[in-house]
Scaffold this motif. Structure first.
Motif, PDB file in Angstrom:
ATOM      1  N   LYS A   1       0.823  -1.207   0.000  1.00  0.00           N
ATOM      2  CA  LYS A   1       0.000   0.000   0.000  1.00  0.00           C
ATOM      3  C   LYS A   1       0.859   1.259   0.000  1.00  0.00           C
ATOM      4  O   LYS A   1       0.515   2.248  -0.661  1.00  0.00           O
ATOM      5  N   GLU A   2       1.966   1.232   0.702  1.00  0.00           N
ATOM      6  CA  GLU A   2       2.847   2.390   0.714  1.00  0.00           C
ATOM      7  C   GLU A   2       3.469   2.613  -0.667  1.00  0.00           C
ATOM      8  O   GLU A   2       3.565   3.752  -1.141  1.00  0.00           O
ATOM      9  N   ILE A   3       3.885   1.521  -1.310  1.00  0.00           N
ATOM     10  CA  ILE A   3       4.458   1.631  -2.655  1.00  0.00           C
ATOM     11  C   ILE A   3       3.405   2.141  -3.633  1.00  0.00           C
ATOM     12  O   ILE A   3       3.677   3.016  -4.469  1.00  0.00           O
ATOM     13  N   TRP A   4       2.191   1.609  -3.535  1.00  0.00           N
ATOM     14  CA  TRP A   4       1.115   2.039  -4.435  1.00  0.00           C
ATOM     15  C   TRP A   4       0.771   3.514  -4.214  1.00  0.00           C
ATOM     16  O   TRP A   4       0.490   4.248  -5.167  1.00  0.00           O
ATOM     17  N   LYS A   5       0.798   3.962  -2.953  1.00  0.00           N
ATOM     18  CA  LYS A   5       0.502   5.358  -2.658  1.00  0.00           C
ATOM     19  C   LYS A   5       1.558   6.272  -3.278  1.00  0.00           C
ATOM     20  O   LYS A   5       1.223   7.313  -3.870  1.00  0.00           O
ATOM     21  N   ARG A   6       2.825   5.880  -3.170  1.00  0.00           N
ATOM     22  CA  ARG A   6       3.874   6.698  -3.782  1.00  0.00           C
ATOM     23  C   ARG A   6       3.771   6.665  -5.303  1.00  0.00           C
ATOM     24  O   ARG A   6       4.039   7.655  -5.979  1.00  0.00           O
ATOM     25  N   PHE A   7       3.390   5.501  -5.837  1.00  0.00           N
ATOM     26  CA  PHE A   7       3.272   5.379  -7.292  1.00  0.00           C
ATOM     27  C   PHE A   7       2.151   6.267  -7.834  1.00  0.00           C
ATOM     28  O   PHE A   7       2.315   6.919  -8.869  1.00  0.00           O
ATOM     29  N   THR A   8       1.010   6.297  -7.149  1.00  0.00           N
ATOM     30  CA  THR A   8      -0.123   7.070  -7.643  1.00  0.00           C
ATOM     31  C   THR A   8       0.098   8.573  -7.541  1.00  0.00           C
ATOM     32  O   THR A   8      -0.658   9.345  -8.153  1.00  0.00           O
TER      33      THR A   8
END
Length: 297
Positions: free
Chosen positions: A23-30
């Motif tokens: 979720k942290e990686i996805w948040k940074r990606f978005t």
């Protein structure tokens, strides 16, 4: 009264739930809008390649010699080629070919190169010297020239093109994995695993490789774009995927003789290559930023 206040304060103070790493990686990606755009374009390309049989209005090899060189219209959205084949349908089917070539080529390069880099970094000494000198020899020749040489030796065709492009990308993955493994094998959890009796194979497969996936994923996402471009380049010069397969580079090669009078024959295949490469590079840059631990906030 004090007891009630304490109980109420305990109930209100709920334990903080730690966010998962994904979720942290996805948040940074978005946060990277261009990377999200690249992901959307890639998702659309995958959807089109899977359902090309349903979306395409014509078969990719259906010829109509009475409808040669037609300009874009309602019947043929991107016009027709010198054999009367619908260019829009061929581009849709071509996305399937390009994705297949790109993903399998990257898989070949990542597996072979990753294994070479992991063994070289883990064992060091003569193994590192021999493997990396082989990699230096391979990297001394530009990747596209190495792919052309391999494909010229093996012969044209889709399978040989994937093998040639995959082998030409081996040095890149070998270097990326080697540098990552050199850092990871010095960590404390590797020493702890070795202390409890883990053998070399278990250390590499269960501990080192999983912790080296971040740079491999980034390199692979960028490598798919280079593989598609390399395959299109070899098809353009006649060493890659052969007609009548609807490969974008081969479509460019077939239309270059008619570029002055019928520019739509080369415009749309070239546009498909450009958009695909651009979106893959945007996705790769976004993954690099999202997976970089130095950018965590």
């Amino acid at each position: 009264m004090d007891t009630q206040n304490v109980a109420a304060s305990v109930e209100t103070k709920k334990p903080h739930k730690k966010k998962s790493q994904f979720k942290e990686i996805w948040k940074r990606f978005t946060r990277n809008k261009m990377a999200v755009f690249g992901l959307l374009v890639l998702s659309l390309m995958i959807f089109v390649s899977v359902f090309a049989d349903v979306i395409a209005p014509y078969d990719f090899d259906a010829q109509d010699l009475t409808a040669k060189f037609l300009s874009p219209s309602a019947a043929h959205l991107m016009g027709t080629d010198n054999f009367g084949r619908d260019i829009f349908s061929r581009i849709l089917y071509g996305s399937r070919v390009s994705l297949q070539v790109g993903l399998i080529s990257v898989g070949i390069g990542a597996i072979i190169g990753g294994a070479m880099g992991a063994v070289a970094a883990f064992y060091g000494g003569y193994a590192d010297t021999i493997i990396m000198r082989i990699v230096d020899i391979m990297i001394a020749m530009p990747g596209i020239l190495l792919a052309i040489a391999i494909c010229a030796a093996l012969g044209p065709g889709m399978v040989n093109t994937m093998i040639a492009v995959g082998i030409s990308s081996v040095p890149t993955y070998a270097r990326v994995v080697r540098s990552s493994v050199l850092t990871i094998k010095q960590q404390e959890f590797i020493e702890a695993a070795r202390a409890i009796g883990a053998n070399d194979g278990r250390l590499i497969l269960r501990h080192i490789i999983p912790n080296s996936l971040a740079p491999i994923i980034v390199q692979a996402s960028l490598g798919v774009a280079r593989a598609i471009l390399a395959a299109a380049s070899m098809s353009f010069i006649g060493l890659g995927i052969q007609p009548p397969n609807p490969e974008w580079g081969a479509m460019l090669s077939a239309g270059r003789g008619y570029i002055r009078n019928y520019p739509h024959m080369v415009f749309y295949p070239g546009l498909a290559i450009m958009i695909t490469i651009f979106s893959m590079n945007l996705l790769g840059d976004g993954l690099r930023d999202a997976l970089d631990p130095r950018l965590k906030r």
